[in-house]
Design a protein around this motif. Structure first.
Motif, PDB file in Angstrom:
ATOM      1  N   ARG A 342      -7.090  -4.002   9.748  1.00 13.42           N
ATOM      2  CA  ARG A 342      -5.664  -3.715   9.876  1.00 13.42           C
ATOM      3  C   ARG A 342      -4.847  -4.995   9.766  1.00 13.42           C
ATOM      4  O   ARG A 342      -3.806  -5.027   9.096  1.00 13.42           O
ATOM      5  CB  ARG A 342      -5.390  -3.035  11.226  1.00 13.42           C
ATOM      6  N   VAL A 343      -5.322  -6.070  10.402  1.00 11.71           N
ATOM      7  CA  VAL A 343      -4.611  -7.348  10.329  1.00 11.71           C
ATOM      8  C   VAL A 343      -4.566  -7.852   8.890  1.00 11.71           C
ATOM      9  O   VAL A 343      -3.523  -8.311   8.420  1.00 11.71           O
ATOM     10  CB  VAL A 343      -5.281  -8.398  11.236  1.00 11.71           C
ATOM     11  N   ILE A 344      -5.689  -7.743   8.186  1.00  9.64           N
ATOM     12  CA  ILE A 344      -5.752  -8.181   6.791  1.00  9.64           C
ATOM     13  C   ILE A 344      -4.733  -7.413   5.952  1.00  9.64           C
ATOM     14  O   ILE A 344      -4.003  -7.982   5.137  1.00  9.64           O
ATOM     15  CB  ILE A 344      -7.166  -7.982   6.215  1.00  9.64           C
ATOM     16  N   SER A 345      -4.674  -6.104   6.168  1.00  9.53           N
ATOM     17  CA  SER A 345      -3.744  -5.267   5.407  1.00  9.53           C
ATOM     18  C   SER A 345      -2.297  -5.663   5.679  1.00  9.53           C
ATOM     19  O   SER A 345      -1.479  -5.771   4.744  1.00  9.53           O
ATOM     20  CB  SER A 345      -3.970  -3.799   5.772  1.00  9.53           C
ATOM     21  N   GLU A 346      -1.956  -5.898   6.947  1.00 15.28           N
ATOM     22  CA  GLU A 346      -0.597  -6.275   7.310  1.00 15.28           C
ATOM     23  C   GLU A 346      -0.229  -7.651   6.751  1.00 15.28           C
ATOM     24  O   GLU A 346       0.867  -7.853   6.232  1.00 15.28           O
ATOM     25  CB  GLU A 346      -0.441  -6.265   8.830  1.00 15.28           C
ATOM     26  N   LEU A 347      -1.144  -8.596   6.864  1.00 15.01           N
ATOM     27  CA  LEU A 347      -0.873  -9.933   6.343  1.00 15.01           C
ATOM     28  C   LEU A 347      -0.746  -9.915   4.824  1.00 15.01           C
ATOM     29  O   LEU A 347       0.108 -10.606   4.253  1.00 15.01           O
ATOM     30  CB  LEU A 347      -1.984 -10.897   6.767  1.00 15.01           C
TER      31      LEU A 347
END
Length: 369
Positions: A342-347
């Motif tokens: 999820r963090v990768i997607s948001e970043l």
């Protein structure tokens, strides 16, 4: 978290470079420092301020030495000094800044600076400077975004991305403990409220409730806490481990994670404990209250209240089924909400918003430091 993110981005073809200031670099920088939004000289002469400014000078010196001539598509900093130094050198490169915690609140709670004093005003003025200098501010919880927003002109532009964790590092281990094992993992400083935890455990002892308290971490008040546990009569029920490099390897063998912090921007260790299938007990402050839904995936108590904390601990100790159901709910939420994917997607969404060509050509290399 940052090294794991870098590894994930490199796997999809985005080149990344991690850069930081080595501890051995001291008093090397001599460039004059000027902020655009306030005059830091009015705070000069205070130890915290002077050290901050010197570290800023050292970072500029180190960047010039190591990164001279380099070009980056984007720079993502995780410390205010790093963000300001990078923007000072790479003027035309977008600089993003994730603010992970409040240095000034930590210093106040730990008794190192005065609330409203010169050091406090200087450190909060840095938020305004960051807003002016960087291209995007991010933080890890809505409550912390609200806090720093009081120092910004456009607080609505802050992006909130909660921390993410590599699930491979945190795995539940089936176990049965005859006596409930409580654990806390933190730096031993006043801000973490461990004095409240010890007093709560003393209350449990008076109620003839059995437990073992494991305290993992080290810090300046360790001796004070050990002395307090002796005076409260719970020293034999408490184990002080000191610093541990990989506490997640031991975490799954405990039953309840408890930390009565006086303030937390996010409270990463709660998510880590949840991924290890521990029941959670924390204070209703900052990012902790965003992670825990009281009675559903953990228990929340008011800060500075050892009796309320003892009541919550008594509940999870005496009702193993309830404890397990909350732990399972916490585990499910952590896997869904705090996944590294999820963090990768948001970043990725934020990074590509600064370069539309990257959005169109997903195979193009991207550099970040």
């Amino acid at each position: 978290m940052v090294p794991h993110i870098g590894e994930r981005f490199r796997k999809i073809g985005w080149e990344m470079e991690l850069f930081s200031l080595p501890r051995r670099i001291r008093n090397k920088g001599h460039d004059p420092i000027k902020f655009e939004t306030f005059d830091w000289q009015t705070y000069a002469g205070n130890a915290i301020v002077d050290k901050y400014i010197q570290t800023y000078k050292d970072y500029i010196w180190w960047v010039k030495l190591r990164l001279s001539g380099q070009k980056y598509d984007l720079i993502h900093a995780h410390h205010p000094i790093a963000a300001l130094a990078m923007k000072h050198i790479f003027v035309d490169t977008p600089v993003l800044m994730t603010i992970h915690s409040s240095y000034e609140r930590e210093l106040i709670l730990n008794g190192r600076i005065a609330d409203g004093g010169a050091e406090h005003r200087f450190l909060t003025a840095i938020y305004t400077e960051l807003e002016h200098q960087t291209d995007q501010l991010m933080t890890v919880s809505n409550s912390f975004a609200k806090y720093i927003g009081t120092y910004l002109k456009e607080p609505e532009l802050i992006e909130v991305i909660p921390n993410g964790y590599d699930e491979k590092r945190f795995k539940p281990v089936p176990h049965e403990n005859e006596v409930t094992q409580l654990v806390t993992v933190c730096r031993l400083v006043p801000a973490k409220g461990l004095d409240i935890l010890l007093r709560a455990c003393a209350e449990l002892r008076q109620r003839d409730i059995k437990f073992v308290l494991h305290i993992i971490g080290d810090g300046p008040i360790r001796e004070e806490l050990e002395a307090l546990s002796q005076s409260l009569g719970i020293y034999d029920d408490t184990i002080f481990y000191g610093y541990m490099l990989h506490p997640e390897e031991l975490m799954p063998f405990f039953d309840v994670f408890v930390l009565p912090s006086r303030a937390e921007a996010f409270g990463s260790v709660f998510a880590e404990a949840a991924l290890c299938l521990l029941s959670l007990v924390g204070t209703d402050v900052g990012g902790i209250s965003e992670q825990i839904e009281n009675g559903a995936n953990g228990l929340l108590v008011p800060s500075e209240n050892p009796v309320a904390l003892a009541d919550a601990l008594e509940t999870v100790i005496n009702d193993p089924h309830f404890r397990y159901e909350m732990a399972r709910a916490g585990w499910n939420k952590a896997k869904k909400t705090y996944s590294l994917n999820r963090v990768i997607s948001e970043l990725k969404r934020i990074y590509t918003s600064f370069d539309k060509e990257i959005e169109q050509e997903q195979g193009t290399d991207k550099q970040e430091t």
